[in-house]
Design a protein around this motif. Sequence first.
Motif, PDB file in Angstrom:
ATOM      1  N   GLN A   6       0.831  -1.209   0.000  1.00 36.78           N
ATOM      2  CA  GLN A   6       0.000   0.000   0.000  1.00 36.78           C
ATOM      3  C   GLN A   6       0.862   1.254   0.000  1.00 36.78           C
ATOM      4  OE1 GLN A   6      -2.472  -0.507   3.444  1.00 36.78           O
ATOM      5  NE2 GLN A   6      -4.075  -1.579   2.293  1.00 36.78           N
ATOM      6  N   GLU A   7       1.911   1.264   0.823  1.00 36.10           N
ATOM      7  CA  GLU A   7       2.797   2.429   0.885  1.00 36.10           C
ATOM      8  C   GLU A   7       3.484   2.678  -0.457  1.00 36.10           C
ATOM      9  OE1 GLU A   7       5.513   1.776   4.101  1.00 36.10           O
ATOM     10  OE2 GLU A   7       3.941   1.949   5.625  1.00 36.10           O
ATOM     11  N   LEU A   8       3.840   1.601  -1.151  1.00 37.75           N
ATOM     12  CA  LEU A   8       4.518   1.726  -2.439  1.00 37.75           C
ATOM     13  C   LEU A   8       3.545   1.853  -3.608  1.00 37.75           C
ATOM     14  CD1 LEU A   8       7.295  -0.969  -1.933  1.00 37.75           C
ATOM     15  CD2 LEU A   8       7.549   1.520  -1.838  1.00 37.75           C
ATOM     16  N   GLU A   9       2.246   1.768  -3.286  1.00 36.70           N
ATOM     17  CA  GLU A   9       1.182   1.824  -4.290  1.00 36.70           C
ATOM     18  C   GLU A   9       1.327   0.713  -5.334  1.00 36.70           C
ATOM     19  OE1 GLU A   9       1.024   5.802  -5.812  1.00 36.70           O
ATOM     20  OE2 GLU A   9       0.459   6.627  -3.870  1.00 36.70           O
ATOM     21  N   TRP A  10       1.666  -0.476  -4.834  1.00 38.33           N
ATOM     22  CA  TRP A  10       1.712  -1.664  -5.682  1.00 38.33           C
ATOM     23  C   TRP A  10       0.365  -2.369  -5.588  1.00 38.33           C
ATOM     24  CZ3 TRP A  10       5.633  -3.542  -8.837  1.00 38.33           C
ATOM     25  CH2 TRP A  10       6.807  -2.796  -8.825  1.00 38.33           C
ATOM     26  N   PRO A  11      -0.052  -3.047  -6.634  1.00 40.38           N
ATOM     27  CA  PRO A  11      -1.350  -3.720  -6.616  1.00 40.38           C
ATOM     28  C   PRO A  11      -1.420  -4.808  -5.533  1.00 40.38           C
ATOM     29  CG  PRO A  11      -0.418  -3.709  -8.836  1.00 40.38           C
ATOM     30  CD  PRO A  11       0.634  -3.194  -7.912  1.00 40.38           C
ATOM     31  N   GLN A  12      -2.583  -4.919  -4.919  1.00 35.69           N
ATOM     32  CA  GLN A  12      -2.789  -5.939  -3.888  1.00 35.69           C
ATOM     33  C   GLN A  12      -2.610  -7.342  -4.465  1.00 35.69           C
ATOM     34  OE1 GLN A  12      -3.198  -5.724  -0.558  1.00 35.69           O
ATOM     35  NE2 GLN A  12      -3.231  -7.964  -0.500  1.00 35.69           N
ATOM     36  N   TRP A  13      -2.922  -7.511  -5.744  1.00 25.48           N
ATOM     37  CA  TRP A  13      -2.813  -8.861  -6.311  1.00 25.48           C
ATOM     38  C   TRP A  13      -1.356  -9.331  -6.373  1.00 25.48           C
ATOM     39  CZ3 TRP A  13      -0.619 -10.235 -11.053  1.00 25.48           C
ATOM     40  CH2 TRP A  13      -0.377  -9.220 -11.964  1.00 25.48           C
ATOM     41  N   PHE A  14      -0.378  -8.412  -6.331  1.00 19.86           N
ATOM     42  CA  PHE A  14       1.024  -8.825  -6.223  1.00 19.86           C
ATOM     43  C   PHE A  14       1.261  -9.516  -4.876  1.00 19.86           C
ATOM     44  CE2 PHE A  14       3.656  -5.891  -9.220  1.00 19.86           C
ATOM     45  CZ  PHE A  14       2.881  -6.278 -10.290  1.00 19.86           C
ATOM     46  N   VAL A  15       0.700  -8.926  -3.826  1.00 19.96           N
ATOM     47  CA  VAL A  15       0.840  -9.501  -2.488  1.00 19.96           C
ATOM     48  C   VAL A  15       0.161 -10.867  -2.443  1.00 19.96           C
ATOM     49  CG1 VAL A  15       0.289  -9.195  -0.042  1.00 19.96           C
ATOM     50  CG2 VAL A  15       0.946  -7.222  -1.439  1.00 19.96           C
ATOM     51  N   ASP A  16      -1.027 -10.945  -3.008  1.00 26.26           N
ATOM     52  CA  ASP A  16      -1.765 -12.206  -3.029  1.00 26.26           C
ATOM     53  C   ASP A  16      -1.004 -13.272  -3.815  1.00 26.26           C
ATOM     54  OD1 ASP A  16      -3.701 -10.803  -1.638  1.00 26.26           O
ATOM     55  OD2 ASP A  16      -4.947 -10.463  -3.418  1.00 26.26           O
ATOM     56  N   LEU A  17      -0.420 -12.867  -4.929  1.00 27.37           N
ATOM     57  CA  LEU A  17       0.356 -13.796  -5.758  1.00 27.37           C
ATOM     58  C   LEU A  17       1.578 -14.310  -4.998  1.00 27.37           C
ATOM     59  CD1 LEU A  17       0.658 -14.974  -8.676  1.00 27.37           C
ATOM     60  CD2 LEU A  17       2.117 -13.004  -9.142  1.00 27.37           C
ATOM     61  N   ARG A  18       2.264 -13.410  -4.321  1.00 27.74           N
ATOM     62  CA  ARG A  18       3.420 -13.816  -3.524  1.00 27.74           C
ATOM     63  C   ARG A  18       3.014 -14.778  -2.416  1.00 27.74           C
ATOM     64  NH1 ARG A  18       4.711 -13.423   1.302  1.00 27.74           N
ATOM     65  NH2 ARG A  18       6.837 -13.551   1.999  1.00 27.74           N
ATOM     66  N   HIS A  19       1.914 -14.461  -1.753  1.00 23.04           N
ATOM     67  CA  HIS A  19       1.431 -15.319  -0.673  1.00 23.04           C
ATOM     68  C   HIS A  19       1.081 -16.718  -1.203  1.00 23.04           C
ATOM     69  CE1 HIS A  19      -0.400 -16.244   3.187  1.00 23.04           C
ATOM     70  NE2 HIS A  19      -1.367 -16.832   2.504  1.00 23.04           N
ATOM     71  N   GLU A  20       0.391 -16.742  -2.315  1.00 24.66           N
ATOM     72  CA  GLU A  20       0.021 -18.030  -2.915  1.00 24.66           C
ATOM     73  C   GLU A  20       1.260 -18.833  -3.290  1.00 24.66           C
ATOM     74  OE1 GLU A  20      -2.350 -19.794  -6.799  1.00 24.66           O
ATOM     75  OE2 GLU A  20      -2.813 -17.770  -6.109  1.00 24.66           O
ATOM     76  N   ALA A  21       2.234 -18.173  -3.906  1.00 21.44           N
ATOM     77  CA  ALA A  21       3.452 -18.875  -4.340  1.00 21.44           C
ATOM     78  C   ALA A  21       4.285 -19.351  -3.152  1.00 21.44           C
ATOM     79  CB  ALA A  21       4.285 -17.957  -5.228  1.00 21.44           C
ATOM     80  N   THR A  22       4.265 -18.593  -2.062  1.00 27.89           N
ATOM     81  CA  THR A  22       5.073 -18.936  -0.893  1.00 27.89           C
ATOM     82  C   THR A  22       4.422 -20.005  -0.028  1.00 27.89           C
ATOM     83  OG1 THR A  22       5.948 -16.691  -0.857  1.00 27.89           O
ATOM     84  CG2 THR A  22       6.217 -17.966   1.142  1.00 27.89           C
ATOM     85  N   HIS A  23       3.117 -19.891   0.183  1.00 20.31           N
ATOM     86  CA  HIS A  23       2.457 -20.739   1.168  1.00 20.31           C
ATOM     87  C   HIS A  23       1.521 -21.792   0.583  1.00 20.31           C
ATOM     88  CE1 HIS A  23       4.107 -18.193   4.277  1.00 20.31           C
ATOM     89  NE2 HIS A  23       3.612 -17.122   3.671  1.00 20.31           N
ATOM     90  N   MET A  24       1.244 -21.721  -0.697  1.00 20.20           N
ATOM     91  CA  MET A  24       0.302 -22.677  -1.283  1.00 20.20           C
ATOM     92  C   MET A  24       0.956 -23.395  -2.455  1.00 20.20           C
ATOM     93  SD  MET A  24      -3.155 -20.490  -1.149  1.00 20.20           S
ATOM     94  CE  MET A  24      -3.644 -19.615   0.310  1.00 20.20           C
ATOM     95  N   ARG A  25       0.687 -22.898  -3.634  1.00 20.49           N
ATOM     96  CA  ARG A  25       1.260 -23.513  -4.832  1.00 20.49           C
ATOM     97  C   ARG A  25       1.690 -22.411  -5.792  1.00 20.49           C
ATOM     98  NH1 ARG A  25      -2.477 -22.555  -8.549  1.00 20.49           N
ATOM     99  NH2 ARG A  25      -4.637 -22.406  -7.947  1.00 20.49           N
ATOM    100  N   LEU A  26       2.573 -22.765  -6.700  1.00 19.59           N
ATOM    101  CA  LEU A  26       2.998 -21.780  -7.695  1.00 19.59           C
ATOM    102  C   LEU A  26       1.857 -21.474  -8.647  1.00 19.59           C
ATOM    103  CD1 LEU A  26       6.612 -22.733  -8.827  1.00 19.59           C
ATOM    104  CD2 LEU A  26       5.865 -20.679  -7.661  1.00 19.59           C
ATOM    105  N   PRO A  27       1.637 -20.203  -8.925  1.00 20.03           N
ATOM    106  CA  PRO A  27       0.625 -19.832  -9.921  1.00 20.03           C
ATOM    107  C   PRO A  27       1.047 -20.325 -11.304  1.00 20.03           C
ATOM    108  CG  PRO A  27       1.230 -17.962  -8.554  1.00 20.03           C
ATOM    109  CD  PRO A  27       2.215 -19.042  -8.269  1.00 20.03           C
ATOM    110  N   SER A  28       0.134 -20.273 -12.221  1.00 14.53           N
ATOM    111  CA  SER A  28       0.430 -20.717 -13.589  1.00 14.53           C
ATOM    112  C   SER A  28       1.489 -19.808 -14.216  1.00 14.53           C
ATOM    113  CB  SER A  28      -0.834 -20.683 -14.440  1.00 14.53           C
ATOM    114  OG  SER A  28      -1.240 -19.342 -14.663  1.00 14.53           O
TER     115      SER A  28
END
Length: 77
Positions: A6-28
Amino acid sequence: MSILAQELEWPQWFVDLRHEATHMRLPSLHVLRLAAKEAVFLLFERFWRPQQEMLERRGRGRVQRLGRAASGAPRVR
Protein backbone atom coordinates in the motif's frame (compact mmCIF):
# COMPACT_ATOMS: atom_id res chain seq x y z
CA MET A 1 3.48 -7.21 3.08
CA SER A 2 0.10 -5.62 2.44
CA ILE A 3 1.07 -2.45 4.29
CA LEU A 4 4.31 -2.15 2.36
CA ALA A 5 2.49 -2.73 -0.92
CA GLN A 6 0.00 0.00 0.00
CA GLU A 7 2.80 2.43 0.89
CA LEU A 8 4.52 1.73 -2.44
CA GLU A 9 1.18 1.82 -4.29
CA TRP A 10 1.71 -1.66 -5.68
CA PRO A 11 -1.35 -3.72 -6.62
CA GLN A 12 -2.79 -5.94 -3.89
CA TRP A 13 -2.81 -8.86 -6.31
CA PHE A 14 1.02 -8.82 -6.22
CA VAL A 15 0.84 -9.50 -2.49
CA ASP A 16 -1.76 -12.21 -3.03
CA LEU A 17 0.36 -13.80 -5.76
CA ARG A 18 3.42 -13.82 -3.52
CA HIS A 19 1.43 -15.32 -0.67
CA GLU A 20 0.02 -18.03 -2.91
CA ALA A 21 3.45 -18.88 -4.34
CA THR A 22 5.07 -18.94 -0.89
CA HIS A 23 2.46 -20.74 1.17
CA MET A 24 0.30 -22.68 -1.28
CA ARG A 25 1.26 -23.51 -4.83
CA LEU A 26 3.00 -21.78 -7.69
CA PRO A 27 0.63 -19.83 -9.92
CA SER A 28 0.43 -20.72 -13.59
CA LEU A 29 3.17 -19.56 -15.92
CA HIS A 30 0.65 -17.28 -17.62
CA VAL A 31 -0.12 -15.50 -14.33
CA LEU A 32 3.58 -15.22 -13.43
CA ARG A 33 4.37 -13.69 -16.83
CA LEU A 34 1.51 -11.24 -16.45
CA ALA A 35 2.81 -10.23 -13.02
CA ALA A 36 6.35 -9.82 -14.34
CA LYS A 37 5.14 -7.58 -17.19
CA GLU A 38 3.11 -5.47 -14.78
CA ALA A 39 6.03 -5.19 -12.35
CA VAL A 40 8.43 -4.04 -15.08
CA PHE A 41 5.85 -1.52 -16.31
CA LEU A 42 5.39 -0.12 -12.79
CA LEU A 43 9.15 0.08 -12.24
CA PHE A 44 9.58 1.90 -15.53
CA GLU A 45 6.79 4.38 -14.87
CA ARG A 46 7.58 5.05 -11.22
CA PHE A 47 11.37 4.84 -11.13
CA TRP A 48 13.22 4.53 -14.42
CA ARG A 49 11.26 7.17 -16.38
CA PRO A 50 11.55 9.84 -13.64
CA GLN A 51 15.27 9.03 -13.33
CA GLN A 52 15.73 9.34 -17.08
CA GLU A 53 13.86 12.65 -17.18
CA MET A 54 15.95 14.03 -14.30
CA LEU A 55 19.19 13.02 -16.04
CA GLU A 56 18.01 14.53 -19.32
CA ARG A 57 17.19 17.82 -17.57
CA ARG A 58 20.63 17.82 -15.96
CA GLY A 59 22.25 17.10 -19.29
CA ARG A 60 20.38 19.92 -21.04
CA GLY A 61 21.49 22.33 -18.34
CA ARG A 62 25.12 21.31 -18.78
CA VAL A 63 24.91 21.59 -22.55
CA GLN A 64 23.41 25.07 -22.25
CA ARG A 65 26.11 26.15 -19.78
CA LEU A 66 28.81 24.72 -22.02
CA GLY A 67 27.32 26.55 -24.99
CA ARG A 68 27.35 29.88 -23.14
CA ALA A 69 30.90 29.29 -21.94
CA ALA A 70 32.09 28.34 -25.42
CA SER A 71 30.48 31.38 -27.04
CA GLY A 72 32.52 33.73 -24.83
CA ALA A 73 35.77 31.79 -25.19
CA PRO A 74 38.44 32.91 -27.66
CA ARG A 75 38.56 30.87 -30.83
CA VAL A 76 41.53 28.67 -31.53
CA ARG A 77 42.74 28.61 -35.14
